[in-house]
Design a protein around this motif. Sequence first.
Motif, mmCIF file in Angstrom:
data_model
loop_
_atom_site.group_PDB
_atom_site.id
_atom_site.type_symbol
_atom_site.label_atom_id
_atom_site.label_comp_id
_atom_site.label_asym_id
_atom_site.label_seq_id
_atom_site.Cartn_x
_atom_site.Cartn_y
_atom_site.Cartn_z
ATOM 1 N N TYR A 196 -3.291 9.815 7.524
ATOM 2 C CA TYR A 196 -3.686 8.806 8.504
ATOM 3 C C TYR A 196 -5.175 8.898 8.801
ATOM 4 C CZ TYR A 196 1.315 8.185 9.398
ATOM 5 O OH TYR A 196 2.635 7.929 9.284
ATOM 6 N N ALA A 197 -5.687 10.148 8.888
ATOM 7 C CA ALA A 197 -7.114 10.314 9.170
ATOM 8 C C ALA A 197 -7.953 9.719 8.041
ATOM 9 C CB ALA A 197 -7.444 11.792 9.369
ATOM 10 N N GLN A 198 -7.514 9.927 6.791
ATOM 11 C CA GLN A 198 -8.251 9.347 5.673
ATOM 12 C C GLN A 198 -8.148 7.825 5.672
ATOM 13 O OE1 GLN A 198 -7.994 11.462 1.819
ATOM 14 N NE2 GLN A 198 -6.488 12.781 2.837
ATOM 15 N N VAL A 199 -6.979 7.323 6.061
ATOM 16 C CA VAL A 199 -6.839 5.867 6.140
ATOM 17 C C VAL A 199 -7.815 5.298 7.159
ATOM 18 C CG1 VAL A 199 -5.268 4.025 6.837
ATOM 19 C CG2 VAL A 199 -4.447 5.857 5.356
ATOM 20 N N SER A 200 -7.974 6.003 8.296
ATOM 21 C CA SER A 200 -8.915 5.534 9.318
ATOM 22 C C SER A 200 -10.332 5.470 8.763
ATOM 23 C CB SER A 200 -8.867 6.467 10.530
ATOM 24 O OG SER A 200 -7.589 6.436 11.130
ATOM 25 N N GLU A 201 -10.673 6.479 7.905
ATOM 26 C CA GLU A 201 -12.024 6.498 7.353
ATOM 27 C C GLU A 201 -12.209 5.482 6.224
ATOM 28 O OE1 GLU A 201 -12.603 11.311 8.124
ATOM 29 O OE2 GLU A 201 -12.612 10.478 6.110
ATOM 30 N N LEU A 202 -11.107 5.163 5.531
ATOM 31 C CA LEU A 202 -11.206 4.326 4.347
ATOM 32 C C LEU A 202 -11.021 2.837 4.631
ATOM 33 C CD1 LEU A 202 -9.112 6.496 1.869
ATOM 34 C CD2 LEU A 202 -11.599 6.361 2.057
ATOM 35 N N ARG A 203 -10.686 2.492 5.882
ATOM 36 C CA ARG A 203 -10.433 1.076 6.149
ATOM 37 C C ARG A 203 -11.682 0.238 5.837
ATOM 38 N NH1 ARG A 203 -12.337 -1.212 10.917
ATOM 39 N NH2 ARG A 203 -13.397 0.216 12.359
ATOM 40 N N PRO A 204 -11.482 -0.985 5.379
ATOM 41 C CA PRO A 204 -12.639 -1.843 5.052
ATOM 42 C C PRO A 204 -13.521 -2.050 6.285
ATOM 43 C CG PRO A 204 -10.590 -2.777 4.227
ATOM 44 C CD PRO A 204 -10.205 -1.642 5.113
ATOM 45 N N ASN A 205 -14.785 -2.144 6.050
ATOM 46 C CA ASN A 205 -15.727 -2.364 7.147
ATOM 47 C C ASN A 205 -15.365 -3.650 7.892
ATOM 48 O OD1 ASN A 205 -17.957 -1.957 8.783
ATOM 49 N ND2 ASN A 205 -19.329 -3.084 7.397
ATOM 50 N N LEU A 206 -15.212 -3.541 9.206
ATOM 51 C CA LEU A 206 -14.857 -4.641 10.099
ATOM 52 C C LEU A 206 -13.441 -5.156 9.835
ATOM 53 C CD1 LEU A 206 -18.183 -6.684 10.031
ATOM 54 C CD2 LEU A 206 -17.491 -4.914 11.661
ATOM 55 N N GLY A 207 -12.635 -4.410 9.111
ATOM 56 C CA GLY A 207 -11.294 -4.871 8.773
ATOM 57 C C GLY A 207 -10.221 -3.942 9.310
ATOM 58 N N TRP A 208 -8.993 -4.114 8.764
ATOM 59 C CA TRP A 208 -7.827 -3.368 9.209
ATOM 60 C C TRP A 208 -7.118 -2.791 7.983
ATOM 61 C CZ3 TRP A 208 -9.315 -8.170 10.705
ATOM 62 C CH2 TRP A 208 -9.657 -8.348 12.052
ATOM 63 N N LEU A 209 -6.455 -1.660 8.190
ATOM 64 C CA LEU A 209 -5.712 -1.010 7.117
ATOM 65 C C LEU A 209 -4.433 -0.442 7.713
ATOM 66 C CD1 LEU A 209 -5.935 -0.402 4.105
ATOM 67 C CD2 LEU A 209 -6.957 1.804 4.682
ATOM 68 N N PHE A 210 -3.279 -0.829 7.144
ATOM 69 C CA PHE A 210 -1.985 -0.391 7.674
ATOM 70 C C PHE A 210 -1.210 0.338 6.585
ATOM 71 C CE2 PHE A 210 -2.462 -2.854 11.441
ATOM 72 C CZ PHE A 210 -3.081 -4.057 11.070
ATOM 73 N N LEU A 211 -0.347 1.282 7.020
ATOM 74 C CA LEU A 211 0.630 1.923 6.146
ATOM 75 C C LEU A 211 2.013 1.480 6.585
ATOM 76 C CD1 LEU A 211 -0.633 5.578 5.660
ATOM 77 C CD2 LEU A 211 -0.532 3.764 3.969
ATOM 78 N N VAL A 212 2.808 0.993 5.619
ATOM 79 C CA VAL A 212 4.120 0.418 5.911
ATOM 80 C C VAL A 212 5.163 1.171 5.092
ATOM 81 C CG1 VAL A 212 5.492 -1.696 5.914
ATOM 82 C CG2 VAL A 212 3.010 -1.809 6.263
ATOM 83 N N SER A 213 6.310 1.477 5.721
ATOM 84 C CA SER A 213 7.387 2.162 5.019
ATOM 85 C C SER A 213 8.175 1.185 4.162
ATOM 86 C CB SER A 213 8.318 2.857 6.020
ATOM 87 O OG SER A 213 8.995 1.886 6.806
ATOM 88 N N ARG A 214 9.078 1.732 3.349
ATOM 89 C CA ARG A 214 9.862 0.911 2.433
ATOM 90 C C ARG A 214 10.759 -0.079 3.168
ATOM 91 N NH1 ARG A 214 11.805 4.716 -0.272
ATOM 92 N NH2 ARG A 214 10.517 4.633 -2.154
ATOM 93 N N ASP A 215 11.204 0.323 4.395
ATOM 94 C CA ASP A 215 12.082 -0.565 5.158
ATOM 95 C C ASP A 215 11.304 -1.513 6.068
ATOM 96 O OD1 ASP A 215 13.005 1.899 7.696
ATOM 97 O OD2 ASP A 215 11.081 1.230 6.884
ATOM 98 N N GLY A 216 9.987 -1.615 5.897
ATOM 99 C CA GLY A 216 9.209 -2.586 6.637
ATOM 100 C C GLY A 216 8.742 -2.116 7.993
ATOM 101 N N GLN A 217 8.791 -0.798 8.244
ATOM 102 C CA GLN A 217 8.334 -0.275 9.524
ATOM 103 C C GLN A 217 6.852 0.087 9.435
ATOM 104 O OE1 GLN A 217 10.204 -0.117 12.358
ATOM 105 N NE2 GLN A 217 11.739 -1.216 11.150
#
Length: 832
Positions: A196-217
């Motif tokens: 999650y920490a890496q996702v926070s750092e890797l999100r596109p500039n001025l954008g959003w980045l989400f992680l979603v499970s297989r069941d859509g959560q």
Amino acid sequence: MRLQAKLALALVPLIALPLLASGWLSWSYSGADLQRKAEQSLDTALHRVEQATEALLENANASLDLLAIAPETERYARSNNPEDRYSLFQSPLLKLFQDYRRTYPEYLMVRFLMPDGREDARAAGVVSGVIGVDSAVEAALLKQAPTPESQLLDQENDSLIFYRPVRLSLGYSDATEGPYRLRGFIALTVSLAGLYAQVSELRPNLGWLFLVSRDGQLLFGAGDAAAAGHAAVADDALLARILEIATSAEAPQLDPIKIDWDGGHRLLQARPVGAGLTAVALLPADALLEPLQELALKIVAITLASGLLLTLVLYLSLRRLVLTPLAQLRKAAQAIGAGSLTPAIDVRSNDEMGLLADDVREMGQRLSTYRKQIEDLAFNDQLTGLPNRHLIRELLQTHLQHCQAAGEGLAVLLFDLDNFKQINDNLGHASGDRLLRILAERFRTELDVEALRGRSQLARFGGDQLLLLIGGLLDSDESARVAERILTETAKPFDLGVGHYVVTASVGVAEFPRDANNAEGLIRCADLAMYRAKADGRNTYRFFSPDLDTKASERLLLEHRLRLAVAERAFQVYYQPLFTIEGMQIAGFEALLRWTDPELGAISPARFIPIAEHTGLIEELGDWVMREVCAQLARWAAVGLKTVPVAINISPLQLLRGSLIERLEGYLQQFQLAPSQLHVEITESVLMDISPINSARLEALAELGIALHIDDFGTGYSSINYLRRFKIDCIKIDRSFVSDMCTCDEDRALVAAMIAMAKALGMHVVAEGIETQAQRDLLHELGCDIGQGYLFARPCGAAEALRFLARRAEATEPVVLAAEGAEGAEADEAVD
């Protein structure tokens, strides 16, 4: 006022009007370039998230592979006795698990699961007590024989659970050939917080980045919209649509699409990243309105004048607000890197730069504190407060350099407590630690005298070993006097809170320059001398002598050659005949192991058998002897001769390992032998140290039909109760009693008593080492059944033993005795 506000007040008036004038020109040219940059940004972010996820999976699977084949795991998994498993093997297994957790902080929990999915051992942190997984889901996964790609997602605790089956061969020696059996599973719970920490750092500039499970959560979100929390984001109807797209079958091939969200156009792209996760990236399609090259050419005339003025203002402002403080902080960072952890930083302001300066000051102070703590941990023993092994080596090297320059002598004394293990085993490690603290304080007090002050240094060398170095020796007897005083202090009773206990020590002494001229050499010499002190009865000291080094080198060479010989099966089995005392008919053979090394020549069993037992090679060597003897009995039977029993000596270590009965039974079946054709000899000392497990194994031998003989009887002080308890078929009177019984009344009385006792208990008697006719006649008179020795026959090879059997079958005449005392009475150790 914050630095951001200060810069805004300085720059906004100067750049606002030019930007407003040029903004309408740049709008028409930025669309296509914006689309391209946005797509690249989305693809790059998703690719890096995918790499981070793959790295997490690879590390976890690699750790599971290592854990599944670790010796600690194998021993734990092989144990079928829960009591042994928990008392003997669980502690090393949990220590292995905790070592991995310390190495990889993201590992929340490591568990060992039984084949039915039941948890049997767990290593987890304090916060991991609440971590769990749906037992039904876990059990279902385990029934499917998990693969390296099998894992469960624990959404509640933001973690992944990996599984690895532990399949082991049925025996330790069957590692390269089946069959294998499932012994359990290793389960590893890995936190997703790092991802999650890496996702926070890797999100596109001025954008959003989400992680979603297989069941859509929704598992995690990074960006302005995600900052409000998962609950707020999940309520967004459009985001629900995004999650639906991310978990659809078309997600792997989904190209960036444009959607309307939150009052503006957004670009969306989704990609599976492994472990059942899908990464979704969104980026404002019209937020990156940066000037392009064509736009720069059109607005250059408008911005030229303001640029010159802006350059001057920026330079002056940044120099005062940023550049000067940064220069000071850079010098401070260089000073910290050079080792000066508390440099002076002349930055005192209330903006971000002032806060950064405060953080640098605090960082330096903390680093200074941590360095002191690390040095203390690295160079001092935390239990006794003495220098540890690492530090004493450096101190010894420093003392050596001083003594070499001054032409002085130096002594190294290595102390090892003789019976410290009994304190730990019987009273607990807390009592053992208390004893070491008291002992260290005694030594410090004893060494804190004017004659030794400043010249001596005491250290804990490891475990129950202390090392003392004395520089500038006054005379050759000073180290002996110090050793005697220390031994006296050690032998005084220790008050351990649960009583007063006495321990002793063995001391090895090495001196410079007589014994060695470097630190490692002196420590090695002192260690060899210490083991000589233990061998000489303990509670004493010994000086190093060159013969100790020679013996150590010889033993190392002998161990090396023995390992090669065991691997190459470079041994021979000799057979010494046993004859009846009265009729002089052959009654059996005793199998004797012989080894002739190509470099060292013939080596006595008295030399290599103790090394084989110490290194654990005795089990493999003994197994080879059993198989070779059984094969030889089968070969003799194949030529039509009626064989006689062959006695095989069994090492206590073979009896302890537990596979002896199965192997003997297997060889009897393989070569179609009757159990009566084999006799097993154990030393009398085995009966003195019998455990319930070994007792059951001896009883199993008797049930198998193999006769049990007690070798070297009379030397081990065994209890008659043990002779009655176990089904002992025969005792073998040691050669030390037989050799002098004709001239020593005491030995004759002992032999007579042993024979009478054996007869009373219904046992046969074998006398070893018979070399003269007088000994044979006396044994016959005392009622001894069987004898062996040079008077009858020497140990011989299989071919000569076959001739003995042939003469037995062809003739009824007694065997002609060998000449008395031929070639002396060198002992033939009957050891396997």
